[in-house]
Design a protein around this motif. Structure first.
Motif, PDB file in Angstrom:
ATOM      1  N   ALA A  64      35.480  51.922  31.846  1.00  0.00           N
ATOM      2  CA  ALA A  64      35.809  51.616  33.237  1.00  0.00           C
ATOM      3  C   ALA A  64      36.558  50.291  33.341  1.00  0.00           C
ATOM      4  O   ALA A  64      36.321  49.360  32.569  1.00  0.00           O
ATOM      5  N   LYS A  65      37.449  50.242  34.309  1.00  0.00           N
ATOM      6  CA  LYS A  65      38.113  48.995  34.697  1.00  0.00           C
ATOM      7  C   LYS A  65      37.836  48.839  36.184  1.00  0.00           C
ATOM      8  O   LYS A  65      38.134  49.731  36.986  1.00  0.00           O
ATOM      9  N   TYR A  66      37.219  47.731  36.546  1.00  0.00           N
ATOM     10  CA  TYR A  66      36.868  47.472  37.934  1.00  0.00           C
ATOM     11  C   TYR A  66      37.908  46.564  38.566  1.00  0.00           C
ATOM     12  O   TYR A  66      38.259  45.521  38.015  1.00  0.00           O
ATOM     13  N   THR A  67      38.425  46.987  39.729  1.00  0.00           N
ATOM     14  CA  THR A  67      39.474  46.252  40.427  1.00  0.00           C
ATOM     15  C   THR A  67      38.970  45.804  41.782  1.00  0.00           C
ATOM     16  O   THR A  67      38.392  46.590  42.538  1.00  0.00           O
ATOM     17  N   TYR A  68      39.206  44.529  42.083  1.00  0.00           N
ATOM     18  CA  TYR A  68      38.760  43.925  43.345  1.00  0.00           C
ATOM     19  C   TYR A  68      39.852  44.049  44.383  1.00  0.00           C
ATOM     20  O   TYR A  68      41.007  43.707  44.137  1.00  0.00           O
ATOM     21  N   ASN A  69      39.501  44.581  45.565  1.00  0.00           N
ATOM     22  CA  ASN A  69      40.428  44.700  46.685  1.00  0.00           C
ATOM     23  C   ASN A  69      40.054  43.661  47.738  1.00  0.00           C
ATOM     24  O   ASN A  69      39.160  43.892  48.532  1.00  0.00           O
ATOM     25  N   ALA A  70      40.746  42.544  47.726  1.00  0.00           N
ATOM     26  CA  ALA A  70      40.431  41.460  48.639  1.00  0.00           C
ATOM     27  C   ALA A  70      40.903  41.748  50.065  1.00  0.00           C
ATOM     28  O   ALA A  70      40.370  41.206  51.013  1.00  0.00           O
ATOM     29  N   SER A  71      41.885  42.622  50.210  1.00  0.00           N
ATOM     30  CA  SER A  71      42.490  42.844  51.515  1.00  0.00           C
ATOM     31  C   SER A  71      41.623  43.677  52.446  1.00  0.00           C
ATOM     32  O   SER A  71      41.839  43.679  53.652  1.00  0.00           O
ATOM     33  N   LYS A  72      40.675  44.419  51.917  1.00  0.00           N
ATOM     34  CA  LYS A  72      39.855  45.281  52.771  1.00  0.00           C
ATOM     35  C   LYS A  72      38.662  44.554  53.322  1.00  0.00           C
ATOM     36  O   LYS A  72      38.156  43.643  52.836  1.00  0.00           O
TER      37      LYS A  72
END
Length: 72
Positions: A64-72
């Motif tokens: 897995a690669k976890y990606t952070y979505n700061a815009s939401k």
């Protein structure tokens, strides 16, 4: 006046800072940089706290690669 006690930074806080700084993290990075064998559990807890983190499986690698979505 005594010394102020220093607050120990948790692995969860380190992973969150990593995500906010670099945008993503893999289990291998978490193990090498922060000594965390349980990145999935840390991500679960961060999501419960309201952080928007997406999971993608890396093709042909299977992790897995976890990606952070700061815009939401």
């Amino acid at each position: 006046m005594g010394k102020e006690p220093t607050k120990k930074v948790t692995k969860q806080e380190k992973v969150l800072t990593h995500l906010q700084t670099y945008g993503s993290i893999t289990p291998i990075e978490a193990l090498e940089k922060y000594g965390s064998f349980r990145l999935g559990a840390l991500i679960f807890n961060l999501r419960k706290e309201g952080y928007d983190i997406e999971t993608n499986i890396v093709p042909k690698k299977g992790y897995a690669k976890y990606t952070y979505n700061a815009s939401k």
